[in-house]
Design a protein around this motif. Structure first.
Motif, mmCIF file in Angstrom:
data_model
loop_
_atom_site.group_PDB
_atom_site.id
_atom_site.type_symbol
_atom_site.label_atom_id
_atom_site.label_comp_id
_atom_site.label_asym_id
_atom_site.label_seq_id
_atom_site.Cartn_x
_atom_site.Cartn_y
_atom_site.Cartn_z
ATOM 1 N N VAL A 1 0.830 -1.199 0.000
ATOM 2 C CA VAL A 1 0.000 0.000 0.000
ATOM 3 C C VAL A 1 0.868 1.253 0.000
ATOM 4 O O VAL A 1 1.880 1.338 0.692
ATOM 5 C CB VAL A 1 -0.957 -0.018 1.218
ATOM 6 N N GLY A 2 0.511 2.208 -0.864
ATOM 7 C CA GLY A 2 1.259 3.445 -0.988
ATOM 8 C C GLY A 2 2.422 3.375 -1.944
ATOM 9 O O GLY A 2 3.034 4.410 -2.244
ATOM 10 N N GLN A 3 2.734 2.178 -2.458
ATOM 11 C CA GLN A 3 3.863 2.016 -3.374
ATOM 12 C C GLN A 3 3.369 1.722 -4.783
ATOM 13 O O GLN A 3 2.290 1.161 -4.978
ATOM 14 C CB GLN A 3 4.769 0.871 -2.909
ATOM 15 N N ILE A 4 4.181 2.093 -5.767
ATOM 16 C CA ILE A 4 3.824 1.843 -7.161
ATOM 17 C C ILE A 4 4.102 0.385 -7.511
ATOM 18 O O ILE A 4 5.190 -0.130 -7.266
ATOM 19 C CB ILE A 4 4.621 2.762 -8.103
ATOM 20 N N ILE A 5 3.105 -0.273 -8.083
ATOM 21 C CA ILE A 5 3.255 -1.634 -8.596
ATOM 22 C C ILE A 5 3.175 -1.538 -10.113
ATOM 23 O O ILE A 5 2.203 -1.002 -10.653
ATOM 24 C CB ILE A 5 2.148 -2.583 -8.083
#
Length: 238
Positions: free
Chosen positions: A172-176
């Motif tokens: 969560v909160g990170q770019i995938i």
């Protein structure tokens, strides 16, 4: 033994599929009542459905929606339609994958194996933490029922929708990246139309909105997607 239900009104194609799939030790049942597919599904309790689009009475999109009201089993569309819009509609109506006729039987079996692994086998338990419920800031994923829960409400997800949201919530909160998500959802990502991922993301967004969570999945242009915990703020505001 996994049970595969074939919904195909062309007897020749259905027989070829049945014979080849049985070679891999799957039980195969064929739909016979094309005006009552939903009840046939209930009676046969298959682990996976191969579903044609052009059917008597109602089309495959209709029956996919009907099945989705009672089950999250993998549904693979098989169709002679090759247009992108047909593939988009298949996903939007609840399908997990799409194969165009004429198809390679080895590819059909590979798709079946991959879908069954994701749904029931080695890839079925897909989130960190112990137990069936994984929770982040009050948003819960129930792995045993493919449900997302928040603020007293719950929504059922398809297997691919669940895997998509699970992948995003784990970071969560990170770019995938799109590539990471494609590999997470499909074994043979090289053969999956990139638009299929976009459709799945859109479906997850809509289901989160049904729970009252808007704008959680952000598109990061040229990179991928990011899940922002906006529900944490919305819960506090409430």
């Amino acid at each position: 033994m996994y049970r595969i239900m074939i919904v195909e009104d062309d007897d020749k194609i259905a027989e070829i599929l049945s014979g080849y799939i049985r070679k891999y030790n799957y039980e195969v049942v064929r739909a016979a009542r094309f005006d009552d597919i939903r009840n046939e599904f209930v009676e046969n309790r298959p682990h996976l459905v191969l579903l044609d689009i052009n059917l008597p009475q109602y089309d495959g999109f209709y029956w996919c929606r009907q099945i989705r009201t009672i089950s999250n089993v993998p549904i693979i569309f098989i169709s002679a339609r090759v247009g992108e819009m047909d593939q988009v509609m298949a996903i939007e109506n609840g399908g997990d994958d799409y194969l165009t006729k004429p198809f390679n039987l080895d590819v059909v079996v590979a798709k079946i194996k991959g879908a069954l692994r994701r749904a029931y086998g080695e890839y079925a338990s897909v989130s960190a933490g112990s137990g069936d419920l994984y929770e982040v800031y009050g948003l819960g994923l129930d792995r045993s029922k493919n449900q997302v829960l928040w603020n007293g409400g719950k929504i059922i997800l398809s297997h691919n929708e669940f895997r998509l949201l699970n992948c995003l919530i784990q970071q969560v909160g990170q770019i995938i990246t799109r590539e990471e998500l494609l590999e997470e959802l499909w074994d043979d990502a090289d053969f999956v139309d990139d638009n299929t991922l976009t459709v799945n993301v859109t479906r997850v967004r809509k289901k989160l909105e049904e729970l009252g969570i808007k704008g959680a999945i952000e598109t990061v242009r040229g990179q991928g997607y990011r899940l922002e915990p906006v529900w944490k703020r919305e819960s506090a505001d409430a």
